[in-house]
Design an enzyme around this catalytic site. Structure first.
Site, PDB file in Angstrom:
ATOM      1  N   ILE A 206       0.831  -1.186   0.000  1.00  0.00           N
ATOM      2  CA  ILE A 206       0.000   0.000   0.000  1.00  0.00           C
ATOM      3  C   ILE A 206       0.874   1.248   0.000  1.00  0.00           C
ATOM      4  O   ILE A 206       1.976   1.256   0.532  1.00  0.00           O
ATOM      5  CB  ILE A 206      -0.929  -0.017   1.231  1.00  0.00           C
ATOM      6  CG1 ILE A 206      -2.014   1.050   1.102  1.00  0.00           C
ATOM      7  CG2 ILE A 206      -0.144   0.139   2.524  1.00  0.00           C
ATOM      8  CD1 ILE A 206      -3.115   0.906   2.152  1.00  0.00           C
TER       9      ILE A 206
ATOM     10  N   GLU B 144      -0.626  -9.637  -1.397  1.00  0.00           N
ATOM     11  CA  GLU B 144      -1.631  -9.596  -0.328  1.00  0.00           C
ATOM     12  C   GLU B 144      -2.778  -8.682  -0.744  1.00  0.00           C
ATOM     13  O   GLU B 144      -3.936  -9.077  -0.760  1.00  0.00           O
ATOM     14  CB  GLU B 144      -0.991  -9.082   0.956  1.00  0.00           C
ATOM     15  CG  GLU B 144      -1.970  -8.825   2.095  1.00  0.00           C
ATOM     16  CD  GLU B 144      -1.297  -8.115   3.251  1.00  0.00           C
ATOM     17  OE1 GLU B 144      -0.505  -8.762   3.954  1.00  0.00           O
ATOM     18  OE2 GLU B 144      -1.553  -6.908   3.449  1.00  0.00           O
TER      19      GLU B 144
ATOM     20  N   GLY C  13       1.702  -7.502   5.715  1.00  0.00           N
ATOM     21  CA  GLY C  13       2.451  -8.593   5.125  1.00  0.00           C
ATOM     22  C   GLY C  13       3.890  -8.254   4.796  1.00  0.00           C
ATOM     23  O   GLY C  13       4.590  -9.060   4.177  1.00  0.00           O
TER      24      GLY C  13
END
Length: 451
Positions: free
Chosen positions: A226, A250, A348
């Site tokens: 992200i 992920e 993750g």
């Protein structure tokens, strides 16, 4: 999931009832553990009905992850006397609740979450989860957030689904809840699914992304974290003409969806789930959700099938691209806190760093801008020591490539003095002299040591 004879028998013996949100909220008792699950699957009608009841309850705890809308249950208790949230990962709303003492973080490598529910967490009293409408086979598809919902369903004393016609329907591994597993159904309001803003990349983002893109080969298998920097990489990959990419990630992001729509992803060189874009959850724009809806090129999997390093490494050329907020001269990355103030979560990152490194020809990149502004003062993100109280997300032993707008350095195999010198070169020029002085004073770089 396949429909079993046992499912049919359970559904016939105890059919799920459709109830009002008020009725469902009335089932909540003091001392219970509720689970609101994550992001776009968090309940809205149930939560709105629970809010007015909060003052009647005590010691209510709600487990959640990245709330994308204000939660009525929390808003109704501004002093935190009746309900407390705990979260696997913070978004902006969770962070503000943490700052006022009403939300706490659960440390976790996110890929371990299903195992936590099955082995270490007491059974959930009520799971309330937003889903698609029931399908012809009796399943409520949970949309593009597989993660650990199956583990909660297995461990929940009661399961309530709140349906939504706006929820994207996805294909993958065990993506639904069968009606035989459901106690109550709330007909949802069908409001648009929450979207996650996707800010335009800055000049620094693009510079960092260009350095990373130069290290990516045709056929690489991508994980994109992200943030603006990792997503900027996707745009430059398209411009660079890198092709035949795979995806095992992920989080499904808008950047990956853009790469897919532009034809740069084939998945042909993957060893597992060949030809499929593998992800565990998605949060982004409406265009992202539309891309995932009933798209058989996409495979939504439980997080223990996407995030465990022994699985990640099975695809050759795995490339993990993640961001951080601070790195010390040893190479430790603090990506989730600002001192004792928690900001996000481990997610993750640590698992993909390890899995990508273990992949044949794999690479892991941790990227960050060299500076940030705090109260009008420019500060370096590369420091001698991490801010006191900061949590280490990626250890110095795990760190591979570090990237800022001033360059890229591979820390694998480098001694402490070599690491310190390499990281100082990645810092903003205004801070390099002071960092070098500190490194000599604290013996990270011995006097007279030459390479």
């Amino acid at each position: 999931m396949q429909i079993t004879s046992d499912m049919k028998m359970r559904a016939a013996a105890a059919p799920a009832r459709t109830v009002s949100a008020g009725f469902a909220a009335g089932l909540v008792k003091s001392g219970m553990w509720l689970d609101y699950y994550i992001t776009i699957n968090q309940p809205d009608r149930f939560d709105a009905a629970l809010g007015p009841r909060i003052s009647e309850l005590t010691d209510l705890k709600i487990r959640n992850c990245i709330a994308m809308r204000p939660r009525a249950a929390l808003e109704a208790d501004p002093e935190g006397r009746h309900v407390h949230f705990v979260s696997w990962h913070f978004g902006g709303y969770d962070r503000k609740a943490h700052d006022t003492g009403r939300c706490s973080y659960i440390p976790i490598n996110l890929g371990e979450a299903p195992d936590y529910y099955r082995r270490f967490i007491e059974p959930v009293d009520i799971l309330i989860i937003k889903t698609c409408l029931i399908d012809a086979d009796g399943f409520f598809n949970v949309g593009p957030t597989n993660l650990w919902f199956r583990a909660i369903v297995e461990r929940a004393r009661m399961v309530i689904v709140e349906t939504s016609a706006a929820m994207p329907h996805v294909y993958g591994v065990a993506t639904g809840i069968h009606i035989s597993e459901v106690d109550y159904i709330i007909e949802g309001d069908n409001a648009p699914i929450p979207e996650l803003p996707n800010p335009a990349p800055t000049d620094v983002d693009r510079t960092v992304a260009r350095l990373i893109t130069n290290e990516i080969q045709n056929g690489a298998c991508l994980q994109i974290g992200i943030g603006g920097m990792p997503n900027a990489v996707c745009g430059l990959i398209a411009d660079a003409g890198i092709k035949d990419l795979g995806v095992h990630t992920e989080m499904m992001t808008d950047g990956i969806a853009d790469l897919y729509r532009s034809g740069h992803i084939s998945g042909a060189r993957k060893n597992i789930h060949t030809g499929k874009i593998v992800y565990s959850f998605a949060a982004g724009s409406r265009a992202l959700y539309d891309t995932l809806d009933r798209n058989r090129d996409m495979l939504c999997c439980p997080v223990d099938l996407t995030n465990l390093p022994n699985i990640i490494m099975r695809n050759p050329g795995a490339v993990a691209i993640n961001s951080t907020t601070q790195i010390d001269l040893y190479g430790q990355a603090a990506s989730e806190s600002d001192g004792n103030r928690h900001l996000t979560g481990t997610g993750g990152q640590a698992q993909f760093v390890r899995g990508a490194y273990a992949s044949e020809g794999g690479k892991s990149f941790i990227c960050l801008p060299s500076t940030y502004d705090k109260r009008g003062q420019r500060r370096s993100r590369i420091v001698l020591n991490l801010t006191q109280g900061n949590a280490v997300t990626t250890t110095r032993a795990d760190m591979m490539y570090v990237v800022t707008e001033y360059g890229i350095a591979n820390l694998k195999g480098k001694s402490v003095p070599e690491r310190a010198q390499a990281l100082i070169k990645l810092a903003h020029p205004d801070f390099r002299e002071d960092l070098e002085r500190q490194a000599f004073e604290h013996r990270l770089i011995p006097r007279g040591f030459h390479f």
